[in-house]
Design an enzyme around this catalytic site. Structure first.
Site, short mmCIF file in Angstrom:
data_model
loop_
_atom_site.label_atom_id
_atom_site.label_comp_id
_atom_site.label_asym_id
_atom_site.label_seq_id
_atom_site.Cartn_x
_atom_site.Cartn_y
_atom_site.Cartn_z
N ASN A 9 -2.22 7.67 -7.56
CA ASN A 9 -3.20 6.58 -7.60
C ASN A 9 -4.13 6.81 -6.41
O ASN A 9 -3.77 6.51 -5.28
CB ASN A 9 -2.48 5.23 -7.48
N TRP A 10 -5.29 7.34 -6.71
CA TRP A 10 -6.23 7.70 -5.62
C TRP A 10 -6.86 6.48 -4.97
O TRP A 10 -7.50 6.59 -3.93
CB TRP A 10 -7.35 8.59 -6.16
N LYS A 11 -6.75 5.33 -5.61
CA LYS A 11 -7.44 4.11 -5.13
C LYS A 11 -8.94 4.42 -4.95
O LYS A 11 -9.48 5.24 -5.70
CB LYS A 11 -6.81 3.59 -3.84
N HIS A 95 -1.83 -3.72 -10.72
CA HIS A 95 -1.49 -3.26 -9.37
C HIS A 95 -1.59 -4.43 -8.41
O HIS A 95 -2.45 -5.31 -8.57
CB HIS A 95 -2.46 -2.14 -8.96
N GLU A 97 -2.82 -4.71 -5.60
CA GLU A 97 -4.14 -4.87 -4.97
C GLU A 97 -5.09 -5.59 -5.92
O GLU A 97 -5.92 -6.39 -5.49
CB GLU A 97 -4.68 -3.50 -4.52
N GLU A 167 6.73 -1.69 -7.77
CA GLU A 167 6.07 -1.45 -6.49
C GLU A 167 6.25 -2.66 -5.58
O GLU A 167 5.46 -3.63 -5.67
CB GLU A 167 4.57 -1.21 -6.72
N GLY A 173 1.56 1.36 0.99
CA GLY A 173 0.65 1.75 2.06
C GLY A 173 1.12 1.38 3.45
O GLY A 173 0.36 1.43 4.42
N SER A 212 5.02 3.92 -0.67
CA SER A 212 5.26 4.90 0.39
C SER A 212 6.25 5.98 -0.02
O SER A 212 7.10 6.41 0.78
CB SER A 212 5.71 4.20 1.68
N GLY A 233 0.47 6.58 -3.91
CA GLY A 233 -0.84 6.26 -3.35
C GLY A 233 -1.25 7.29 -2.30
O GLY A 233 -1.74 8.38 -2.63
N GLY A 234 -1.02 6.97 -1.05
CA GLY A 234 -1.49 7.81 0.07
C GLY A 234 -1.17 9.29 -0.08
O GLY A 234 -2.03 10.15 0.14
C1 PEP Z 1 0.20 2.45 -4.71
O1 PEP Z 1 -0.82 1.97 -4.27
O2 PEP Z 1 0.43 2.40 -5.93
C2 PEP Z 1 1.14 3.07 -3.76
C3 PEP Z 1 2.36 3.28 -4.16
O3 PEP Z 1 0.64 3.37 -2.53
P1 PEP Z 1 1.42 4.15 -1.35
O4 PEP Z 1 2.12 5.32 -1.96
O5 PEP Z 1 0.34 4.56 -0.40
O6 PEP Z 1 2.38 3.17 -0.76
#
Ligand code: PEP
Length: 251
Positions: A9-11, A95, A97, A167, A173, A212, A233-234
């Site tokens: 997930n590049w956001k 999500h 966010e 999640e 994040g 994470s 994500g990251g």
């Molecule tokens: C996400 O935003 O779906 C996510 C899992 O982010 P991260 O891996 O950065 O926690």
């Protein structure tokens, strides 16, 4: 036996040059990996770039949101058919966010889920509790409520075509990851709720962990019986990290 699935997930990150380098490195790193499925969910403007670079490879692509409406006066929104035009296989829905920053309710998420299915895409439907909710001991109630909206009206056949992502909001994040046991407990709970609808669908449903996930913890998380991959994500923005997680999904 469920095949593992790892989706980035590049956001709201990237630009044409950076995406080209990232996708090129990820393509090279995963091209020999055949025992799991892979995908990246990119910002809308880069769908054409993802399509042209990933077509014919073992990496699918998708979006991070969609409108529940098929067309009309919805300035700034992107219709499900538009995503289908660009060959999207996946679309992330609900999500945290989107829920927190864009006020998306369970009902809106459910309508988006229907729209994705109708246009032949696989929703990656996100559920998860906040830190406060975990500390209050209501994780299962929160996750059950988020799931129910979809399960109650979509029916078993729609759920069979979906992917769920657990999640925990406190892990997204933040660098804090749920322990494999914490994550496994919620994944097993999710599967048991789906089993109340249809045992066969529940047995085949892929439930990803997100929060994470990194190269250092991916293998132990994905070794748990109900964790079928990751939503990343990251770490999906760093080719070596994403590829290392993709490799961990092979084991
Ligand atoms: C996400 O935003 O779906 C996510 C899992 O982010 P991260 O891996 O950065 O926690």
């Amino acid at each position: 036996m469920r095949r593992k699935l790892v989706v980035g997930n590049w956001k709201m990150h990237g630009n044409l040059a950076r995406n080209k380098a990232l996708l090129g490195a990820v393509l090279a790193g995963v091209k020999e990996l055949r025992a799991a499925d892979y995908g990246v969910c990119v910002p809308y403007p880069y769908l054409a770039q993802a399509q042209s670079m990933l077509q014919g490879s073992n990496i699918a692509w998708g979006a991070q949101n969609l409108s529940q409406h098929e067309q009309g006066a919805f300035t700034g929104a992107v219709a499900p058919g538009m995503l289908a035009d660009f060959g999207c296989r996946y679309v992330i829905i609900g999500h945290s966010e989107r829920r927190a920053l864009f006020h998306e309710s369970n009902d809106i998420a459910a309508a988006k889920f229907d729209a994705a299915i109708k246009f032949g895409m696989t929703p990656i439907f996100c559920v998860g509790e906040t830190l406060q909710e975990r500390e209050d001991g209501v994780t299962e109630q929160v996750v059950a409520r988020q799931l129910e909206v979809v399960l109650n009206h979509a029916g078993a056949q729609s759920v069979a075509k979906t992917v769920i992502a657990y999640e925990p909001v406190w892990a997204i994040g933040t660098g804090k990851t749920a322990t494999p046991e914490q994550a496994q407990a919620v994944h097993a709970f999710i599967r048991s709720r789906v089993a109340q609808l249809d045992g066969k669908v529940a047995g085949g449903l892929r439930i990803l962990y997100g929060g994470s996930m990194k190269p250092g913890n991916a293998a132990e998380l994905m070794a748990m019986p109900d964790i079928d991959g990751g939503l990343i994500g990251g770490a999906s923005l760093v080719a070596e990290e994403f590829v290392a997680i993709c490799r961990a999904a092979q084991q």
